[in-house]
Design a protein around this motif. Structure first.
Motif, PDB file in Angstrom:
ATOM      1  N   GLY A  40       0.826  -1.219   0.000  1.00  0.00           N
ATOM      2  CA  GLY A  40       0.000   0.000   0.000  1.00  0.00           C
ATOM      3  C   GLY A  40       0.852   1.258   0.000  1.00  0.00           C
ATOM      4  N   ASP A  41       1.927   1.235   0.800  1.00  0.00           N
ATOM      5  CA  ASP A  41       2.806   2.415   0.867  1.00  0.00           C
ATOM      6  C   ASP A  41       3.437   2.673  -0.503  1.00  0.00           C
ATOM      7  N   GLN A  42       3.863   1.589  -1.146  1.00  0.00           N
ATOM      8  CA  GLN A  42       4.520   1.758  -2.452  1.00  0.00           C
ATOM      9  C   GLN A  42       3.529   2.180  -3.529  1.00  0.00           C
ATOM     10  N   PHE A  43       2.278   1.767  -3.344  1.00  0.00           N
ATOM     11  CA  PHE A  43       1.219   2.218  -4.271  1.00  0.00           C
ATOM     12  C   PHE A  43       1.022   3.729  -4.106  1.00  0.00           C
ATOM     13  N   GLN A  44       0.975   4.142  -2.841  1.00  0.00           N
ATOM     14  CA  GLN A  44       0.773   5.568  -2.552  1.00  0.00           C
ATOM     15  C   GLN A  44       1.920   6.412  -3.109  1.00  0.00           C
ATOM     16  N   GLU A  45       3.134   5.849  -3.048  1.00  0.00           N
ATOM     17  CA  GLU A  45       4.304   6.591  -3.542  1.00  0.00           C
ATOM     18  C   GLU A  45       4.455   6.497  -5.064  1.00  0.00           C
ATOM     19  N   PHE A  91      -2.011 -12.679  -1.314  1.00  0.00           N
ATOM     20  CA  PHE A  91      -2.448 -12.674   0.090  1.00  0.00           C
ATOM     21  C   PHE A  91      -3.598 -13.662   0.295  1.00  0.00           C
ATOM     22  N   LYS A  92      -4.555 -13.652  -0.658  1.00  0.00           N
ATOM     23  CA  LYS A  92      -5.704 -14.577  -0.553  1.00  0.00           C
ATOM     24  C   LYS A  92      -5.218 -16.022  -0.542  1.00  0.00           C
ATOM     25  N   GLU A  93      -4.265 -16.333  -1.423  1.00  0.00           N
ATOM     26  CA  GLU A  93      -3.727 -17.706  -1.467  1.00  0.00           C
ATOM     27  C   GLU A  93      -3.008 -18.044  -0.167  1.00  0.00           C
ATOM     28  N   ASP A 145     -16.519   0.925  -0.272  1.00  0.00           N
ATOM     29  CA  ASP A 145     -15.277   0.226   0.089  1.00  0.00           C
ATOM     30  C   ASP A 145     -15.405  -1.248  -0.306  1.00  0.00           C
ATOM     31  N   ILE A 146     -14.448  -1.722  -1.107  1.00  0.00           N
ATOM     32  CA  ILE A 146     -14.534  -3.127  -1.540  1.00  0.00           C
ATOM     33  C   ILE A 146     -13.422  -3.992  -0.933  1.00  0.00           C
ATOM     34  N   HIS A 147     -12.643  -3.437  -0.008  1.00  0.00           N
ATOM     35  CA  HIS A 147     -11.586  -4.232   0.633  1.00  0.00           C
ATOM     36  C   HIS A 147     -12.241  -5.261   1.567  1.00  0.00           C
ATOM     37  N   ASP A 148     -11.814  -6.522   1.442  1.00  0.00           N
ATOM     38  CA  ASP A 148     -12.440  -7.509   2.327  1.00  0.00           C
ATOM     39  C   ASP A 148     -11.487  -8.552   2.899  1.00  0.00           C
ATOM     40  N   LEU A 149     -10.195  -8.416   2.620  1.00  0.00           N
ATOM     41  CA  LEU A 149      -9.271  -9.465   3.075  1.00  0.00           C
ATOM     42  C   LEU A 149      -9.259  -9.559   4.601  1.00  0.00           C
ATOM     43  N   GLY A 150      -9.190  -8.414   5.266  1.00  0.00           N
ATOM     44  CA  GLY A 150      -9.147  -8.397   6.735  1.00  0.00           C
ATOM     45  C   GLY A 150     -10.456  -8.887   7.340  1.00  0.00           C
ATOM     46  N   ILE A 190     -10.717 -12.612   7.253  1.00  0.00           N
ATOM     47  CA  ILE A 190      -9.885 -13.266   8.276  1.00  0.00           C
ATOM     48  C   ILE A 190     -10.612 -13.232   9.616  1.00  0.00           C
ATOM     49  N   LEU A 191     -11.158 -12.056   9.934  1.00  0.00           N
ATOM     50  CA  LEU A 191     -11.893 -11.925  11.194  1.00  0.00           C
ATOM     51  C   LEU A 191     -13.041 -12.935  11.249  1.00  0.00           C
ATOM     52  N   SER A 192     -13.753 -13.058  10.129  1.00  0.00           N
ATOM     53  CA  SER A 192     -14.881 -13.985  10.054  1.00  0.00           C
ATOM     54  C   SER A 192     -14.417 -15.418  10.360  1.00  0.00           C
ATOM     55  N   MET A 243     -18.395  -2.676  16.767  1.00  0.00           N
ATOM     56  CA  MET A 243     -16.942  -2.751  16.640  1.00  0.00           C
ATOM     57  C   MET A 243     -16.509  -2.195  15.283  1.00  0.00           C
ATOM     58  N   VAL A 244     -15.372  -1.524  15.273  1.00  0.00           N
ATOM     59  CA  VAL A 244     -14.827  -1.094  13.985  1.00  0.00           C
ATOM     60  C   VAL A 244     -13.374  -1.552  13.888  1.00  0.00           C
ATOM     61  N   GLY A 245     -12.971  -1.954  12.691  1.00  0.00           N
ATOM     62  CA  GLY A 245     -11.603  -2.408  12.497  1.00  0.00           C
ATOM     63  C   GLY A 245     -11.165  -2.225  11.069  1.00  0.00           C
TER      64      GLY A 245
END
Ligand code: B12
Length: 213
Positions: A46-51, A66-68, A97-102, A105-107, A173-175
């Motif tokens: 993410g940092d490198q994407f931002q840069e 990451f999914k694998e 927001d379409i991010h769902d990896l985290g 994992i929580l689920s 809860m928020v995360g």
């Protein structure tokens, strides 16, 4: 170890990442510690994407790796599933927001601890959360957020729950990577974290307190 894994994500060395994960599991390392290193890798991506060093297509490739990685670790995280339900929880990533990896994992971790998870997915309208909450009367609602534009909809959802008089029955809860204590206070939420395991520990603690109340 951490560096080898995180640079593997940044440099999109899929085979090497997956082999390293399998090797560390075989050596008996805790799956959550490996997962945390993989997550650090994604933060670097993410940092490198931002840069402007990595592009969107590369961020997408990294999320596939990451999914694998999670798929390899999942069976080791699921092992101790109790038979009786510990409590009900709705999870969602709200509108825009379409991010769902985290969240996924929580689920997995919550189900592993015996919670009944109702995952509403991504890009969810606040009203959909309200309807589900009325239908199943959960003990918890967890919102996952990775982009700041979603904060507005988290506020809308919290307001809807409040208006319907549901907030005192449900722990909110928020995360997710962009959440912090300021957001928690803004939403009048009960708990905030960027660590799924801390979220699970909070749910277990609340259910235990409820039983002894
Ligand atoms: C992977 C990724 C993507 C993937 C998402 C794939 C997917 N299926 O999720 C793709 C490539 C699709 C993507 C798209 C975009 N992304 Co993106 N993405 C990321 C990246 C690199 C990693 C996020 C991640 O999955 N981390 C790994 C997981 C495991 O960590 P986590 O989510 O934090 O979850 C952990 C905890 O927080 C916790 N948790 C999570 N949720 C919850 C909820 C509760 C209740 C609890 C208790 C715990 C909990 O559990 C997990 C394990 O501990 C981040 C970088 C970063 N710093 O986070 C950028 C990042 C989030 N993306 C960003 C951006 C800008 C975008 C795009 C807008 C890019 C674009 N120009 O199109 C789009 C947005 C699309 C949209 N509308 O949502 C920005 C957001 C900036 C901001 N401040 O708003 C980031 C921060 C990158 C950056 N530094 O610029 N992205």
């Amino acid at each position: 170890m951490l560096e080898q894994l995180s640079s593997g994500f940044v440099e999109l060395r899929r085979e090497e990442v997956l082999e390293t994960i399998k090797m560390r599991i075989e050596k008996g390392e805790a799956p959550l510690s490996i997962l945390d290193d993989a997550r650090q890798g994604m933060i670097l991506v993410g940092d490198q994407f931002q840069e402007g060093i990595l592009f969107l297509a590369e961020m997408m490739l990294a999320s596939e790796i990451f999914k694998e990685s999670v798929a390899i670790l999942k069976p080791y995280m699921d092992q101790s599933r109790p038979s009786k339900s510990k409590g009900k929880i709705i999870l969602a990533t709200l509108k825009g927001d379409i991010h769902d990896l985290g969240k996924n994992i929580l689920s997995t971790l919550l189900e592993g601890q015996g919670f009944q998870v109702f995952d509403l997915g991504v890009d969810v309208e606040p009203t959909v959360v309200l309807e589900k909450a009325k239908e199943i009367e959960p003990d918890f609602i967890g919102f996952s957020a990775l982009i700041t534009t979603v904060f507005k909809y988290m506020r809308d959802a919290a307001d809807l729950l409040e208006k319907e008089g549901l907030r005192d029955k449900i722990k909110l809860m928020v995360g997710g990577g962009v959440t912090n204590n300021t957001l928690k206070e803004h939403l009048n939420a009960d708990f905030q974290t960027t660590d799924a395991m801390a979220g699970v520990a909070y749910c277990l603690k609340m259910m235990e307190e409820r039983q002894h109340a």
